[in-house]
Design a protein around this motif. Sequence first.
Motif, PDB file in Angstrom:
ATOM      1  N   PRO A  11      -9.928  -0.888  -3.873  1.00 55.35           N
ATOM      2  CA  PRO A  11      -8.849  -0.044  -3.346  1.00 55.35           C
ATOM      3  C   PRO A  11      -8.680   1.245  -4.141  1.00 55.35           C
ATOM      4  O   PRO A  11      -8.787   1.258  -5.369  1.00 55.35           O
ATOM      5  N   TRP A  13      -5.778   4.345  -3.846  1.00 55.87           N
ATOM      6  CA  TRP A  13      -4.577   4.806  -3.153  1.00 55.87           C
ATOM      7  C   TRP A  13      -4.444   6.314  -3.299  1.00 55.87           C
ATOM      8  O   TRP A  13      -4.577   6.852  -4.404  1.00 55.87           O
ATOM      9  N   THR A  14      -4.187   7.005  -2.197  1.00 61.56           N
ATOM     10  CA  THR A  14      -3.852   8.425  -2.228  1.00 61.56           C
ATOM     11  C   THR A  14      -2.470   8.568  -1.609  1.00 61.56           C
ATOM     12  O   THR A  14      -2.294   8.351  -0.406  1.00 61.56           O
ATOM     13  N   ILE A  15      -1.500   8.900  -2.448  1.00 62.90           N
ATOM     14  CA  ILE A  15      -0.103   8.908  -2.024  1.00 62.90           C
ATOM     15  C   ILE A  15       0.463  10.316  -2.192  1.00 62.90           C
ATOM     16  O   ILE A  15       0.492  10.853  -3.312  1.00 62.90           O
ATOM     17  N   ALA A  72       5.446   4.747  -6.476  1.00 64.49           N
ATOM     18  CA  ALA A  72       4.044   4.638  -6.059  1.00 64.49           C
ATOM     19  C   ALA A  72       3.334   3.533  -6.834  1.00 64.49           C
ATOM     20  O   ALA A  72       2.527   2.785  -6.269  1.00 64.49           O
ATOM     21  N   GLN A  75       4.237   0.303  -5.363  1.00 64.95           N
ATOM     22  CA  GLN A  75       3.497   0.036  -4.121  1.00 64.95           C
ATOM     23  C   GLN A  75       2.160  -0.625  -4.430  1.00 64.95           C
ATOM     24  O   GLN A  75       1.734  -1.563  -3.739  1.00 64.95           O
ATOM     25  N   VAL A  76       1.481  -0.146  -5.467  1.00 67.13           N
ATOM     26  CA  VAL A  76       0.206  -0.751  -5.882  1.00 67.13           C
ATOM     27  C   VAL A  76       0.417  -2.210  -6.276  1.00 67.13           C
ATOM     28  O   VAL A  76      -0.356  -3.097  -5.888  1.00 67.13           O
ATOM     29  N   ASP A  79       0.866  -4.208  -3.098  1.00 67.67           N
ATOM     30  CA  ASP A  79      -0.383  -4.321  -2.336  1.00 67.67           C
ATOM     31  C   ASP A  79      -1.340  -5.326  -2.980  1.00 67.67           C
ATOM     32  O   ASP A  79      -2.008  -6.100  -2.287  1.00 67.67           O
TER      33      ASP A  79
END
Length: 199
Positions: A11, A13-15, A72, A75-76, A79
């Motif tokens: 994974p 992530w681009t937030i 953010a 969120q990781v 996930d």
Amino acid sequence: MTKPNLLFPTPVWTIQLDNYKVINEEMYNFIKSEQTEDKVGISKSNVKGWHSKDFELEEDKPQKFISFILPAIEQVMQDMNWEKEKQVVKINNMWAIINTGGAANLRHQHGNSTISGAYYVRAPENCGDIVFYDPRPAPVYSHPNIKAPNFLNAQINAISPKEGALVLFPSFLDHSVNENESKEERIVISFNIRLSMKS
């Protein structure tokens, strides 16, 4: 048609963070002040660019920035379904890199960390994508010719920086930064997060 199961995905992530302009200006001034005090910086993966020493994380500006990116990071954690009750989540270190025209960063990874991040304070056009490399040895060692890259067959993937964007990725993942082809500064804040068992 049946889609393949992705058994061991990597994974990234681009937030895009909201309301980033004020924090970007504050961190820009903070970073430029750090550069004024230490014009040479340190040498790591940087080619021509300026790499700061690690920030003092207890200072006001880094603390404010950490608060800004915490949702953010959360969120990781969600996930990945990591258990927070028995583990400590800690930002180990944080630093800034300023790449002017022609500057780049060589391929590297961040050891002894769990998740690493890159946040863009300044990101003019053509300032240098961050490039990620397939971490699996088998497909790198032997791979058929492809018609065009896709998410199943690509051995490298690049993300173009945008101001206010945060890229989070596993620390073991090899990455580099392409040459800044603009005449403006590319300014990134990088950091490492480590999860460890509570004592």
